[in-house]
Scaffold this motif. Structure first.
Motif, PDB file in Angstrom:
ATOM      1  N   SER A 178     -52.787  35.083 -63.706  1.00 17.02           N
ATOM      2  CA  SER A 178     -52.835  35.535 -62.597  1.00 17.02           C
ATOM      3  C   SER A 178     -52.211  34.411 -61.458  1.00 17.02           C
ATOM      4  O   SER A 178     -52.156  33.386 -62.127  1.00 17.02           O
ATOM      5  N   GLU A 179     -51.775  34.909 -60.447  1.00 18.04           N
ATOM      6  CA  GLU A 179     -51.207  34.164 -59.655  1.00 18.04           C
ATOM      7  C   GLU A 179     -52.229  32.897 -59.091  1.00 18.04           C
ATOM      8  O   GLU A 179     -51.775  32.123 -58.848  1.00 18.04           O
ATOM      9  N   LEU A 180     -53.540  33.335 -59.021  1.00 22.00           N
ATOM     10  CA  LEU A 180     -54.435  32.534 -58.599  1.00 22.00           C
ATOM     11  C   LEU A 180     -55.746  32.348 -59.455  1.00 22.00           C
ATOM     12  O   LEU A 180     -55.812  33.316 -60.343  1.00 22.00           O
ATOM     13  N   PRO A 181     -56.347  31.036 -59.568  1.00 21.60           N
ATOM     14  CA  PRO A 181     -57.531  31.111 -60.721  1.00 21.60           C
ATOM     15  C   PRO A 181     -58.577  31.951 -60.166  1.00 21.60           C
ATOM     16  O   PRO A 181     -58.600  32.105 -58.726  1.00 21.60           O
ATOM     17  N   GLU A 189     -59.029  35.465 -51.819  1.00 21.47           N
ATOM     18  CA  GLU A 189     -59.642  34.538 -50.681  1.00 21.47           C
ATOM     19  C   GLU A 189     -60.152  33.187 -51.199  1.00 21.47           C
ATOM     20  O   GLU A 189     -59.995  32.133 -50.895  1.00 21.47           O
ATOM     21  N   LEU A 190     -61.281  33.387 -52.245  1.00 22.01           N
ATOM     22  CA  LEU A 190     -61.891  32.415 -52.986  1.00 22.01           C
ATOM     23  C   LEU A 190     -60.799  31.750 -54.003  1.00 22.01           C
ATOM     24  O   LEU A 190     -61.080  30.498 -54.311  1.00 22.01           O
ATOM     25  N   ALA A 195     -57.748  26.802 -56.087  1.00 19.53           N
ATOM     26  CA  ALA A 195     -56.542  26.348 -56.272  1.00 19.53           C
ATOM     27  C   ALA A 195     -56.196  25.469 -55.320  1.00 19.53           C
ATOM     28  O   ALA A 195     -55.831  24.199 -56.113  1.00 19.53           O
ATOM     29  N   ASP A 196     -56.735  25.242 -54.177  1.00 18.97           N
ATOM     30  CA  ASP A 196     -56.450  24.160 -53.349  1.00 18.97           C
ATOM     31  C   ASP A 196     -57.261  23.062 -53.967  1.00 18.97           C
ATOM     32  O   ASP A 196     -57.092  21.646 -53.913  1.00 18.97           O
ATOM     33  N   VAL A 203     -54.073  18.328 -59.880  1.00 14.91           N
ATOM     34  CA  VAL A 203     -53.737  19.255 -61.051  1.00 14.91           C
ATOM     35  C   VAL A 203     -52.634  19.994 -60.954  1.00 14.91           C
ATOM     36  O   VAL A 203     -52.361  20.493 -59.919  1.00 14.91           O
ATOM     37  N   ASP A 204     -51.704  19.933 -62.013  1.00 18.28           N
ATOM     38  CA  ASP A 204     -50.569  21.121 -61.787  1.00 18.28           C
ATOM     39  C   ASP A 204     -50.942  22.351 -62.232  1.00 18.28           C
ATOM     40  O   ASP A 204     -51.028  22.911 -63.638  1.00 18.28           O
TER      41      ASP A 204
END
Length: 409
Positions: A178-181, A189-190, A195-196, A203-204
């Motif tokens: 997925s594009e985001l964890p 949103e979360l 990710a940030d 973390v890469d």
């Protein structure tokens, strides 16, 4: 036959199995209780495996559900290192190597197992999974000696291990499809907040990628190759791509299975003498009006009490809201409720998102379905009351920290 003359068998010696035995004895059941487990260790809790134990903040002895003498003192026959080969429902027999154990009531707490990868290099030396105590100890030993770890999977386990690795000063790359964890669990949103969080700890983190091969040299991990040909070096690879319920015994016994062993709100299967609880159970939830399977500590802790009561002939339903928690770096989080992944939701934030001290609510049709509190504590009870109320909520008031949470329910 009276209840006190009966014999109950529990297949699965994890937390759910241990808590079921405890609940049965606590309810006054004085028949035989046999707990069968395939691990060598007595029942233990799993959250520390990817949290305190991995971080070196907890002691090994602290993870066990009961003291070693508890099973003998409560006349519970705990048989470890025992593989159950089949269940004969007609003969009410649990078959094990060299014999079997008869039951009047049977509880299945067989849990789940990690999903594996079917790609070249997946069995190489240095490929890690995290589910059992031995796995956690192996990961901890690995973090103590390597300088680069690659994590395949950006879900809870993958991110918790990544956080532990960074705190051990190990360079970490996390790869997710997925594009985001946590996209499926928490939404965009979360997912962006997590990710940030990880990127702020160097973390890469790479999303929207697929691993085609775990590269090796002399049988040992050297990294991975992505589907686009990109190669990433690593000394060890943790595979954390989800889990599958251990339903083989139930399927072979002819019990209904659909993403877990299907049970009613009382944790009964379609056989009145067989029950299921914990990670393996797809249970009907009275509040949600549907079957759900939740792979988290709270179900293993709380469902066995309901299963035990119904094994003893009572009529009790499990209606606890799904709950889970995580600790990553300086972020602590609790989640209450359930969000249907296929249903649109509005996310309302309350608090300081930039400082990672907030509550986020998921609303559908104006009603709160779930909430996550991040570095914000002692709000669990009003959050649960708010979800259970099922009444429409004004989003603007919900976002206002000056509007007391307990005034909504």
């Amino acid at each position: 036959m009276t209840v006190s003359q009966q014999g109950f068998v529990i297949v699965g010696a994890g937390m759910a199995g241990a808590k079921a035995a405890e609940a049965l004895r606590g309810s006054g059941f004085d028949g035989t209780i046999t707990v069968l487990g395939d691990e060598a260790h007595r029942p233990y809790e799993r959250p520390p495996l990817s949290k305190d134990l991995l971080l070196g903040k907890g002691e090994r002895d602290d993870i066990f559900v009961h003291a070693e003498d508890w099973y003998r003192e409560h006349d519970v026959d705990l048989q470890l290192g025992t593989e159950v080969t089949a269940i004969d429902r007609g003969g009410r027999l649990v078959e094990i190597a060299g014999g079997g154990v008869r039951y009047d009531k049977l509880l299945l707490t067989t849990g789940a197992r990690p999903r594996t990868l079917d790609i070249p290099g997946a069995t190489a030396d240095g490929v890690l999974y995290l589910r059992q105590l031995a796995d956690s100890e192996r990961v901890k030993e690995t973090l103590d000696r390597v300088s680069r770890l690659l994590v395949i999977g950006s879900g809870w386990i993958g991110l918790e291990v990544a956080a532990a690795a960074r705190q051990a000063d190990v360079a970490v790359t996390v790869l997710g499809t997925s594009e985001l964890p946590l996209l499926r669990a928490l939404g965009p949103e979360l997912g962006a907040i997590f990710a940030d969080l990880h990127r702020s700890h160097d973390v890469d983190l790479r999303g929207g990628v697929s691993v085609s091969e775990i590269t090796t040299a002399d049988g040992k991990v050297t990294g991975v190759r992505l589907a686009d040909g990109t190669e990433i070096a690593a000394e060890a690879v943790l595979v954390a791509v989800g889990a599958e319920p251990n339903t083989r015994l139930a399927e072979q016994a002819g019990l209904r299975v659909d993403n877990g062993i299907v049970v009613d709100a009382g944790l009964r299967t379609d056989d009145p003498n067989v029950f299921a609880a914990g990670d393996v159970a797809s249970a009907f939830h009275p509040l949600l009006g549907k079957h759900i399977r939740v792979e988290h500590w709270a179900n293993a802790l709380n469902q066995p009490t309901v299963a035990a009561a119904n094994m003893l002939g009572n009529q009790t339903e499990y209606d606890e809201l799904p709950y889970f928690f995580t600790d990553q770096y300086d972020l602590g989080m609790e989640y209450h409720g359930y969000v249907d992944p296929g249903r649109p939701h509005q996310v309302i934030f309350r608090g300081d998102v930039a400082a990672r001290e907030f509550i986020a609510f998921w609303l559908a049709d104006g009603k709160v379905n779930a909430a996550i509190n991040v570095n914000t504590w002692d709000v669990g009870d009003p959050i649960k009351s708010l979800i259970r109320s099922t009444k429409p909520i004004d989003p603007a008031a919900l976002a206002d920290p000056n509007h007391p949470l307990d005034s909504f329910a």
